[in-house]
Motif scaffolding. Structure first.
Motif: not given
Length: 323
Positions: A184, A224, A242, A244, A247-248, A273, A276, A278
């Motif tokens: 984060d 977010d 979500k 940020p 993410q990914g 999941r 966001g 993987n």
């Protein structure tokens, strides 16, 4: 074992004033080891579990090399921390706040080889009292305020990444939230996260430690759209939560067969999941590795569990084969 270099340093804490004098709050001890020939593009940061210290990544209780050495042998630079208020990272309640409860022998048995739990990989016999004494000796208290402790963890880990660059974060048990929090804070500096038997379940409560009021953490996470309170997180539609910073991000959730912590994956995986990440659940029994409990990083077949992680890193981060 080929030759290696090693050393240590502290990530310093903030100066605070108490009774008119200045003190340092929450430094973090860091031990590092580098192989003679570094073959992996990212270092590994090993973050120990609750009430323990960075020594849990060293030798196993039955005298075999631990994951710290296995990572070095695989070509990684390894950084092994003592979380603020643990191990070599100094703690005083006047500076850090109240201390939590001591870690009892009875609690250790509940966590690592509960009665009827089916644990078969524990590295010494449960009735070996001398071995149990040596194992428990590494345990101490942790800060009573779980959110404050996690905040210190994440702040110091973020500062460590600022110093060493992009890295793989490997957590165990109660340090699991620290992995989510450092992503984060420094999403561009987290190459991936391996969460071994992380603290849970989502919004869960651990007696004597605290509650994960923000879903995966006791300390606030950035969502977010923004969520300003834990209640807003708890009542939100899960698909809207979500994060940020995740993410990914490649995340491996590693669980054993007999541990209660393994059941937490059923809520943690979908939460990650939705956030966001993987995420991949590395469930050891599904991979043919049986009998492991919460201490799988130092159980009899710890090398088999390490191989699962090494293979995941090779595949998910496109890293050289550590073999």
């Amino acid at each position: 074992m080929k030759r290696s270099r090693r050393g240590n340093f502290w990530v310093t804490g903030a100066r605070v004033t108490h009774n008119g004098k200045s003190y340092q709050k929450g430094p973090m001890y860091v031990a590092w080891e580098s192989p003679e020939h570094i073959t992996q593009p990212y270092p590994v940061v090993l973050v120990h579990g609750g009430t323990l210290q960075g020594t849990e990544w060293l030798d196993t209780p039955d005298g075999r090399p631990g994951w710290a050495q296995r990572f070095v042998e695989a070509g990684f630079v390894v950084f092994r921390v003592d979380r603020p208020g643990h191990g070599r990272s100094p703690y005083h309640p006047d500076i850090m706040g109240p201390v939590g409860p001591a870690f009892s022998y009875e609690r250790a048995r509940e966590v690592y080889f509960p009665e009827g739990g089916g644990e078969t990989q524990w590295p010494f016999e449960p009735d070996d009292e001398a071995a149990f004494d040596a194992f428990i000796a590494a345990y101490g208290p942790m800060p009573a305020d779980l959110a404050a402790s996690q905040t210190l963890d994440a702040d110091r880990l973020a500062e460590l990444l600022d110093r060493i660059g992009k890295a793989i974060i490997v957590t165990h048990s109660a340090s699991g939230p620290s992995g989510w929090l450092v992503a984060d804070r420094r999403p561009d500096l987290v190459a991936g996260i391996v969460a071994v038997e992380p603290m849970g379940p989502v919004f869960g409560h651990t007696p004597g430690i605290g509650s994960l009021d923000w879903g995966l953490t006791a300390a606030p996470l950035t969502f977010d759209p923004p969520r300003k309170t834990p209640e807003q997180v708890r009542t939100a539609e899960p698909s809207t939560l979500k994060i940020p910073g995740l993410q990914g991000v490649p995340v491996a959730l590693l669980t054993g067969e007999t541990s209660a912590f393994a059941s937490y994956a059923s809520s943690i995986v979908p939460f990650l999941r939705n956030a966001g990440a993987n995420i991949q659940h590395l469930d050891l029994p599904a991979l043919g590795i049986h009998g492991n409990g919460h201490g799988l990083i130092y159980e009899r077949n710890s090398d088999s569990a390490f191989k699962v992680v090494a293979q995941w890193l090779e595949k998910s981060l496109s890293m050289p084969d550590p073999a």
